[in-house]
Scaffold this motif. Structure first.
Motif, PDB file in Angstrom:
ATOM      1  N   ASN A  74       0.839  -1.198   0.000  1.00 33.13           N
ATOM      2  CA  ASN A  74       0.000   0.000   0.000  1.00 33.13           C
ATOM      3  C   ASN A  74       0.873   1.248   0.000  1.00 33.13           C
ATOM      4  O   ASN A  74       1.842   1.333   0.763  1.00 33.13           O
ATOM      5  N   GLY A  75       0.540   2.226  -0.852  1.00 31.82           N
ATOM      6  CA  GLY A  75       1.250   3.501  -0.851  1.00 31.82           C
ATOM      7  C   GLY A  75       2.463   3.519  -1.772  1.00 31.82           C
ATOM      8  O   GLY A  75       2.831   2.503  -2.367  1.00 31.82           O
ATOM      9  N   THR A  76       3.085   4.698  -1.884  1.00 35.37           N
ATOM     10  CA  THR A  76       4.277   4.884  -2.709  1.00 35.37           C
ATOM     11  C   THR A  76       5.514   4.853  -1.825  1.00 35.37           C
ATOM     12  O   THR A  76       5.610   5.604  -0.855  1.00 35.37           O
TER      13      THR A  76
ATOM     14  N   TYR B 117       6.103   1.700  -9.711  1.00 37.55           N
ATOM     15  CA  TYR B 117       5.268   2.621  -8.937  1.00 37.55           C
ATOM     16  C   TYR B 117       3.901   2.783  -9.595  1.00 37.55           C
ATOM     17  O   TYR B 117       3.811   2.988 -10.801  1.00 37.55           O
ATOM     18  N   TYR B 118       2.868   2.695  -8.781  1.00 40.66           N
ATOM     19  CA  TYR B 118       1.512   3.009  -9.209  1.00 40.66           C
ATOM     20  C   TYR B 118       1.040   4.229  -8.426  1.00 40.66           C
ATOM     21  O   TYR B 118       1.769   4.741  -7.579  1.00 40.66           O
ATOM     22  N   LYS B 119      -0.179   4.681  -8.699  1.00 44.88           N
ATOM     23  CA  LYS B 119      -0.713   5.829  -7.952  1.00 44.88           C
ATOM     24  C   LYS B 119      -0.855   5.511  -6.469  1.00 44.88           C
ATOM     25  O   LYS B 119      -0.514   6.312  -5.609  1.00 44.88           O
ATOM     26  N   HIS B 120      -1.403   4.347  -6.189  1.00 38.93           N
ATOM     27  CA  HIS B 120      -1.726   4.002  -4.802  1.00 38.93           C
ATOM     28  C   HIS B 120      -0.885   2.853  -4.235  1.00 38.93           C
ATOM     29  O   HIS B 120      -1.024   2.511  -3.060  1.00 38.93           O
ATOM     30  N   TYR B 121      -0.041   2.241  -5.058  1.00 41.04           N
ATOM     31  CA  TYR B 121       0.680   1.035  -4.636  1.00 41.04           C
ATOM     32  C   TYR B 121       2.103   1.037  -5.194  1.00 41.04           C
ATOM     33  O   TYR B 121       2.413   1.790  -6.109  1.00 41.04           O
TER      34      TYR B 121
ATOM     35  N   VAL C 251      -6.894  -4.592  -2.117  1.00 41.37           N
ATOM     36  CA  VAL C 251      -7.081  -3.756  -3.304  1.00 41.37           C
ATOM     37  C   VAL C 251      -8.487  -4.003  -3.863  1.00 41.37           C
ATOM     38  O   VAL C 251      -8.840  -5.144  -4.171  1.00 41.37           O
TER      39      VAL C 251
ATOM     40  N   LYS D  76     -11.373   1.412  -5.944  1.00 37.97           N
ATOM     41  CA  LYS D  76     -10.359   2.381  -5.511  1.00 37.97           C
ATOM     42  C   LYS D  76      -9.476   2.841  -6.672  1.00 37.97           C
ATOM     43  O   LYS D  76      -8.975   3.961  -6.674  1.00 37.97           O
ATOM     44  N   ILE D  77      -9.284   1.953  -7.651  1.00 40.04           N
ATOM     45  CA  ILE D  77      -8.344   2.289  -8.733  1.00 40.04           C
ATOM     46  C   ILE D  77      -9.037   2.655 -10.045  1.00 40.04           C
ATOM     47  O   ILE D  77      -8.441   3.304 -10.896  1.00 40.04           O
TER      48      ILE D  77
ATOM     49  N   ASP E 276      -4.249   2.215 -12.525  1.00 43.80           N
ATOM     50  CA  ASP E 276      -3.648   2.911 -11.395  1.00 43.80           C
ATOM     51  C   ASP E 276      -2.289   3.549 -11.736  1.00 43.80           C
ATOM     52  O   ASP E 276      -1.434   3.676 -10.884  1.00 43.80           O
TER      53      ASP E 276
END
Length: 239
Positions: free
Chosen positions: A94-96, A135-139, A176, A180-181, A238
């Motif tokens: 979860n997160g960057t 890297y994704y927006k949320h993950y 996930v 959300k995505i 995402d």
């Protein structure tokens, strides 16, 4: 759950050893509370003297080394003991998080009942190296290299970095959900949205070890269907 045939899981095999791509939701060894199947039982149906050389958590998929005879088991066991087996896992967190050769060296204490905690005083040495892969927006997709092999090591070490594995509610990870995505997502009023992946997102991607005194092998396990689907949806929605 459909019980797989071991033959369909084999990634590498010789007369002494094999590496299989363990499916999620199958325990490595027989569980105390019973259960229909384990990787050990599947292996012994295929080869009577089979022994599991190390464990993966029940929900974790990927490379699992199995010995076909006692001599091969000793060969691999000694390599694990001397930390000569190189293991590479992929985890979606979860997160960057930007990890570049981040060494987490925090002792782990087994407190029983399949639970562990970080304990500098009473824990056993545990070291993991983390690198961010994508890297994704949320993950973030993380490469994890455990130097030691403690229970839940990758999971708890990532949690100490506030990079909890997606779906790992034991260590603070959130599942996930497509809602959300994906920007436009509709679900019927009386339906409950299910997570894209019904387990924590951890996969034993690669293992390298000696198969005899001179020769080493590196084996890579493709993502199982649920992990591959999760990555595909993140790639689509995402970014």
């Amino acid at each position: 759950m459909r019980i797989p045939k071991l033959q369909d899981l084999i990634l590498f095999e010789n007369d002494d050893l094999m590496v299989v791509n363990k499916p999620p939701f199958i325990a490595s060894l027989d569980e105390r509370e019973g259960g229909e199947v384990s990787m050990l039982r599947l292996a012994r149906q295929y080869c009577g003297d089979a022994q599991i050389c190390h464990r993966l958590d029940k929900e974790t998929s990927g490379c699992l080394i199995i010995a076909k005879n006692p001599a091969a088991y000793r060969l691999v066991a000694m390599q694990f003991e001397r930390r000569k087996v190189k293991k590479v896992y992929h985890a979606l967190v979860n997160g960057t998080h930007t990890f570049e050769d981040v060494h987490v060296n925090l002792p782990i204490l087994n407190i029983g009942n399949k639970n562990v905690s970080i304990s500098r005083q009473d824990g056993k040495a545990a070291e993991t190296i983390f690198n961010s892969l994508k890297y994704y927006k949320h993950y973030t997709l993380i490469e994890c290299q455990p130097i030691t092999g403690r229970m839940h090591q990758i999971r708890i070490h990532l949690a100490t970095q506030r990079a909890c594995i997606a779906g790992d509610d034991m260590y603070g990870g959130e599942s996930v959900f497509l809602s959300k995505i994906k920007r436009v997502y509709h679900i019927a009023k009386d339906e409950e949205e299910l997570p894209i992946m019904k387990r924590f997102a951890l996969h034993a991607k690669q293992v390298s070890f000696k198969i005899d005194a001179e020769n080493e092998v590196t084996v890579e396990a493709p993502y199982p269907k649920d992990f591959a689907t999760l990555i595909k949806l993140l790639d689509k929605f995402d970014v």
